[in-house]
Every structure is written in structure tokens, then in C-alpha cells.
Design an enzyme around this catalytic site. Structure first.
Site, PDB file in Angstrom:
ATOM      1  N   THR B 196       0.820  -1.198   0.144  1.00  0.00           N
ATOM      2  CA  THR B 196       0.016   0.173   0.228  1.00  0.00           C
ATOM      3  C   THR B 196       0.837   1.210  -0.008  1.00  0.00           C
ATOM      4  OG1 THR B 196      -0.129   0.002   2.520  1.00  0.00           O
ATOM      5  CG2 THR B 196      -1.900  -1.163   1.290  1.00  0.00           C
ATOM      6  N   LEU B 242      -2.852   4.338  -0.080  1.00  0.00           N
ATOM      7  CA  LEU B 242      -4.503   4.198  -0.221  1.00  0.00           C
ATOM      8  C   LEU B 242      -4.628   2.494   0.004  1.00  0.00           C
ATOM      9  CD1 LEU B 242      -6.671   5.840  -1.930  1.00  0.00           C
ATOM     10  CD2 LEU B 242      -5.884   4.469  -4.010  1.00  0.00           C
ATOM     11  N   HIS B 243      -4.640   2.486   1.431  1.00  0.00           N
ATOM     12  CA  HIS B 243      -4.672   1.040   1.852  1.00  0.00           C
ATOM     13  C   HIS B 243      -5.813   0.327   1.505  1.00  0.00           C
ATOM     14  CE1 HIS B 243      -1.408   2.251   4.664  1.00  0.00           C
ATOM     15  NE2 HIS B 243      -2.206   3.262   5.341  1.00  0.00           N
ATOM     16  N   ASP B 244      -6.927   0.335   2.189  1.00  0.00           N
ATOM     17  CA  ASP B 244      -8.067  -0.367   1.890  1.00  0.00           C
ATOM     18  C   ASP B 244      -8.591  -0.322   0.763  1.00  0.00           C
ATOM     19  OD1 ASP B 244      -7.824  -1.007   4.628  1.00  0.00           O
ATOM     20  OD2 ASP B 244      -9.439   0.265   5.196  1.00  0.00           O
TER      21      ASP B 244
END
Lengths: 317, 318
Positions: B196, B242-244
């Protein structure tokens, strides 16, 4: 006085069976259900045993629920007598009682949330690894308010362990679940090995149960004969402990026991996982979360057990 | 092709919100339900936020189920980058819809059992602490047969942690739950910080998202602007990882991700490294590799995918 509302969470087990039959013969207790967990033997066997025990008592109004098949975090361990598996029909005759469809954890969450809403909390008698209770506590914040107290056979403080040198089996089998229960804020009444090793059942009492206790009395005698619990080198005298039955006896006759308030905790990891401590001398600056039972009136306890179990042998009752 | 049946388990959370908004406009995905958990915010906030995002995305047809109110064993911790209410400084109207009465854990169990019966296993997208899935597995282990795969955001393998030196937030928040899932036999695809941190949402990206995203452009822009860590030393530029949303991108366009398979262990015993995810890259342990760890991502194409997805909010709805 209206009977005390109770759920028994159990992993039968010989001494669990005695505890259940004692409760099922006692009108002071309104047994709402029996929730079953893996422990002494795998879940399938504890479930089958629980159904046979409740069925043999004639109390087929008491529902039995299957719960967690294994501990929360640690790898599974079974009891010293795990090889026995389910009780044979020769020891405990099979009945028609079937487990409920509902999962034990769902039953606990549903019943305890309702109890919280009704402001009529329920006593839990926890005599196996505490996995079901820990899972239920994690499901909803109201669950804890629905529990009046937890009476549990677990822990070893001044006594050494019995499954491993440092731990009592129920805690050893799921130390994380014990941690969850011990830190939940629910009042705990703990029946540790220190105390349960003081009440040893001997042949005269076993003979009495066989002769006077109807089908459950015979089954108790046969189970104790099949799975010898005596240990002269450890106990210094004849007789074997019936650990779990002390929880129900305390509910019926608390003056048989004496205990002290203490802060109780558990080691959840490392070599000594399952080790429990009680802060008897207030070395920690924390409030007590438990009443730890230290002595039992042995003769009084067995008199109560014989009196109640003999009701199964009384054709009028 | 039939849409992929998925359950999204999340703790919105700004990046969770972006992930949800992206999934809502993906006809390739059949979102059976959204489960919420205590994580970035307390459960009541993550549940409210999930409901607000379904209303923003006009996908109130998707049921929302509230899950576990605390981690399995540890005291709750919450996120540091999501603002007071969990959705930055944005103020959404109080949701009109309520969460379902069924508990998220029971919903997961029920849908997985159904998936077993129909032989149509589900994909579970886990964007927060893994408490709900771990609890479901402990209550009813047979549900594993109804789970085709778990695609999760969490952990840090070669990368340092983002909440402690060693640990990513979701793993640290409930390391026991993560341990339960990672030591199960489930097929897991893991998007750790290693992946990420390769996809940084910069102010330039945000400007373009605002341009393309039609009727959600203003709230989306606010959420994304709040996400800017303003820490170029750590991230190489302005912006935030922009992890999730990468979980959703990974379902839609797996070719944009490269993976390495390894066994992953979660530290759940020692306080210093609590929540650390340790990947056995070179088979030093006896257990079979069970996790597809995303190590490489095509950041440019991933942004192109999200521009295209979120521009669907500019289309006139029939």
C-alpha cells in the site's frame, strides 16, 4: 424464594457429570440450559455425554447446546482421560435427548442480553475451558450485564497443577478465554485445586450413591470405578476429587466453603501458559476480581451430594 | 460472468469509505453485506459511517451488520488519521437506515454455511481488525469451506509498521484475531504496507478524482484531502497510502498486483513487537506457505482503474 437462574457451561467429564446431576436434582436452581465445550474430551464426545447426563436425570426440559470445538488461540489439549472419549452406554445409558440446533454462544448471548434487559442477571457455572463464555463476552457489550456471577472450577494457587505442573486443566486448555473472563468485571467465585483436593470421594460414599441414587447414582459409581481418581502419593489418603461438583454445592450451600477476596490473573503465553496467581497478600495495587475458595467442609459436602443424588432413587420424587 | 459474491468487513475509516464507494459501482462484485468492527473508531461510529457511505453511494440495498465491539483480548485502540468521527472533517447527514439486527458474526456464519450448501464459496474482504472473522471461525470452524478466499489489508512484512515500529494498525489492534485467521487453512491474499505504500494518493490525484467523480465529488474530495499525511520523508511525496481500496482493486484487476507466497506468522505474545507479521520468505519453518503476499503493484494503472470506477458517479442514473 424463587430459584436461582443458572446456565452450566461444561465439558463432561466425570466430575462434570456429578455437578450436572447435583444441579438437576436441586429445585433451588433453575437450570436454563447446559452449554458444552471441548475440553476433557473433544466436543462431539462432551456433547454426547452432556445429552446422556441430562437425559438420565429425567430433566428433558433442560436444553443442551453445542459450543466451541476448540480453544481461542492456543493449540488444543484434552484432559488426562481423553482416551475415554464419550461415555459408553454401559456406564451412562443413552437416552433420547438431542442437542438444540442453536449454537451455545448464540444461546448465551441471547439469554444474557435478555437478562440484562430484564435486569434479572443469570449465574454462570463454568466447569470447563472458558471458550464459550469468552466468545459470548466478545459478541456484545450487554452480555456482561446479564451475568450475575461466574462460579468456576478452575485455577491452582497454593496447589500445583494437575494436567501440567504449573496449571489447572480448564485454564491450561484455554488461557486466553480465562483472561477474557477474569478481566470482564463479572464477580468470580473460584473453586481452585487448592480447595477441591480437600474433598475426596471414598468407597462408602460411592457405595451409598450406587445403592440410593437411582440411575445417576449408579452411573456416578460406575464412572468413578472406571476412571480411578485416587492418588495416595498426592493426597496422602484414600479417595479422589470431584472438582466440578463443588461449584454447584457452593450455590446450594455456600456455608460449606470459606474463601477470601483476591485479584486473580493468568499467564497466557510462554512455557507456563495457564499459570494462575491470586494476590492473597495484596502485593499488587489492584482491586480483587474474585472470591477464591480455600477450604471446604468435606463431610458436609458429601452429605449434601448424597442427599441430593438419593432423590433420583426415591420413586415418589 | 456471474458477479463475485463478497462480504466487506471494515471499520470506516476514510480509506475504508473510498474502498466501499469503489466497490459500490463495480458490477463484477455482488456485495452480500457490509460488516463493521471496532477499529479505526469505536463500533458505533464505524457502523454509522458505513451506513452514511451506503447512503452517499446510493447503495442502501446492501445490508450493514454491526460486529464485535472490542478486540478478542486486547483493549481497543483507534486510528489516528481519520478525524474525530472517522470520516475526516466531513459531516454527513445522520443515516436514515439502521444496521440489521443480526450480528455481523452470525451473518458471516450464516452466509458461509449457505455458501457451503450451494457450493458457491464467498470472498471475504477484510479491511479492519480481523475480530469478526476470527470469532466466526472459532464459533463455527466448518464455515472455512464456504470461504473461497480472504483478501485483506494489513500487516507489514519488509516494511516498518505504521502504528508501532513493527506493526500495522489492523494487526496491532487485534493480533489474536489475525493469528487465528493466519493459522487457519484459509486461502489468504494479503495487502501489507509493503504494497500500500507504493500507492500514494497525492494532492494531484485528489484533484483529478474531484474532477471525475460527479455527484460524490465534493465529499470524496474532502475525505481524500483529509487523508494527506503531509509527510514526504516517510512517503516520498505529499499524500497518504491508499490502503483499503487496494483490496477492491485486487479483486477487479489482479493482474496489476504481483504476489509472493509464504507462510505468515503474527506476533501475539510479546509486547515489543505485538502485531508484527513475519513472512517466511525462504521456507525456514515447516508449515506450508498459505498467504499470497502482494509485493508489487502497478500504481499508475491502479489509479487509472479508480478514476474509471469513481467516474461512474458522474453518470446519470436511470
Amino acid at each position: 424464594m424463587s430459584p436461582q437462574r443458572l446456565i452450566i457451561d461444561t465439558d463432561p467429564g466425570v466430575d462434570d457429570a456429578i455437578a450436572l446431576w447435583l444441579a438437576l436434582a436441586s429445585p433451588e436452581l433453575e437450570l436454563l440450559g447446559v452449554t458444552v465445550v471441548a475440553g476433557n474430551v473433544p466436543l462431539q464426545a462432551t456433547l454426547q455425554n452432556a445429552c446422556k447426563i441430562v437425559g438420565l436425570s429425567g430433566r428433558t426440559d433442560v436444553p443442551v447446546f453445542a459450543g466451541a470445538p476448540g480453544p481461542l488461540v492456543r493449540e488444543q489439549v484434552y484432559g488426562k482421560y481423553a482416551h475415554i472419549g464419550a461415555f459408553s452406554d454401559a456406564l451412562v445409558p443413552a437416552g433420547a435427548l438431542q442437542p438444540q440446533e442453536e449454537h451455545a454462544v448464540d444461546f448465551l448471548v441471547r439469554t444474557l442480553r435478555q437478562a440484562a434487559e430484564d435486569n434479572d442477571p443469570v449465574t454462570l457455572c463454568v466447569i470447563g475451558p472458558m471458550t464459550n463464555i469468552a466468545l459470548a463476552l466478545g459478541m456484545h457489550p450487554d452480555v456482561v450485564r446479564g451475568i450475575r456471577q461466574i462460579v468456576t472450577m478452575s485455577c491452582a494457587f497454593t496447589a500445583l497443577g494437575h494436567r501440567v505442573p504449573w496449571a489447572e486443566f480448564n485454564v491450561y486448555a484455554d488461557p486466553h478465554a480465562a483472561e477474557k473472563v477474569f478481566t470482564s468485571g463479572v464477580p468470580l467465585i473460584i473453586m481452585p485445586l487448592d480447595m477441591t483436593f480437600q474433598a475426596l470421594i471414598c468407597p462408602p460414599d460411592i457405595d451409598y450413591l450406587r445403592q440410593q441414587g437411582g440411575a445417576p447414582g449408579t452411573a456416578i459409581a460406575d464412572l468413578l470405578a472406571a476412571f480411578d481418581r485416587t492418588d495416595i502419593t498426592r493426597f496422602g489418603r484414600d479417595g479422589g476429587p470431584v472438582h466440578d461438583a463443588t461449584t454447584v454445592a457452593w450455590l446450594l450451600q455456600p456455608d460449606l466453603f470459606s474463601g477470601v477476596a483476591a485479584s486473580v490473573g493468568v499467564e497466557v503465553c510462554g512455557k507456563t501458559a495457564g499459570y494462575t496467581y491470586a494476590d492473597f497478600y495484596r502485593k499488587l495495587d489492584v482491586e480483587s476480581n474474585a472470591t477464591v475458595m480455600q477450604t471446604v467442609n468435606e463431610r458436609g459436602f458429601f452429605a449434601l451430594l448424597k442427599q441430593r443424588i438419593s432423590r433420583y432413587g426415591d420413586p415418589v420424587a | 460472468m456471474n458477479p463475485l459474491p463478497i462480504i466487506i468487513d471494515c471499520d470506516p475509516g476514510i480509506d475504508d469509505a473510498i474502498a466501499l464507494l469503489s466497490a459500490f459501482v463495480s458490477p463484477e462484485l455482488n456485495i452480500l453485506g457490509i460488516c463493521t468492527v471496532c477499529g479505526n473508531q469505536p463500533l458505533e461510529n464505524t457502523t454509522r459511517n458505513a451506513l452514511q457511505i451506503t447512503e452517499l453511494g446510493q447503495r442502501t440495498d446492501i445490508p450493514v451488520y454491526a460486529g464485535c465491539h472490542q478486540p478478542l483480548l486486547r483493549a481497543p485502540i483507534h486510528g489516528l488519521f481519520h478525524g474525530e468521527n472517522g470520516l475526516g472533517n466531513s459531516h454527513f447527514p445522520l443515516p436514515e437506515k439502521q444496521a440489521e439486527t443480526q450480528h455481523a458474526v452470525n451473518f458471516i456464519i450464516e452466509r458461509c454455511e449457505e455458501a457451503v450448501r450451494l457450493d458457491q464459496p464467498l470472498t471475504l474482504c477484510v479491511l479492519g481488525p480481523m475480530t469478526n472473522l476470527a470469532t466466526a471461525l472459532r464459533i463455527q470452524p466448518q464455515i472455512a469451506a464456504g470461504i473461497a478466499s480472504v483478501v485483506m489489508m494489513g500487516g507489514a512484512c519488509r516494511e516498518a509498521g505504521n502504528r508501532t515500529m513493527t506493526s500495522e494498525f489492523n494487526m496491532l489492534a487485534d493480533p489474536h484475531a489475525a493469528h487465528i485467521v493466519f493459522s487457519s487453512d484459509l486461502t489468504i491474499t494479503m495487502l501489507p504496507l509493503d504494497a500500500t505504500h507504493q500507492v500514494i494518493l497525492t494532492p494531484e490525484h485528489v484533484a483529478r478524482f474531484v474532477n471525475v467523480s460527479g455527484r460524490i465529488s465534493q465529499p470524496l474530495g474532502e475525505l481524500m484531502a483529509f487523508w494527506d499525511r503531509n509527510d514526504p520523508i516517510r512517503y516520498g511525496s505529499r499524500g497518504g497510502p491508499l490502503h483499503d481500496p487496494l483490496v477492491i482493486a485486487c479483486l477487479l484487476a489482479p493482474a496489476l498486483f504481483s504476489t509472493q507466497k509464504a507462510r505468515v506468522y503474527v506476533e501475539h505474545e510479546s509486547e515489543l513487537c505485538m502485531g508484527q507479521t513475519v513472512a517466511d520468505w525462504y521456507a525456514k519453518t515447516a508449515l506450508t506457505p498459505n498467504v499470497n503476499i502482494v509485493t508489487g503493484v502497478d500504481s499508475e494503472k491502479i489509479f487509472a482503474l479508480f478514476y474509471e470506477l469513481l467516474s461512474r458517479y458522474a453518470e446519470v442514473r436511470p
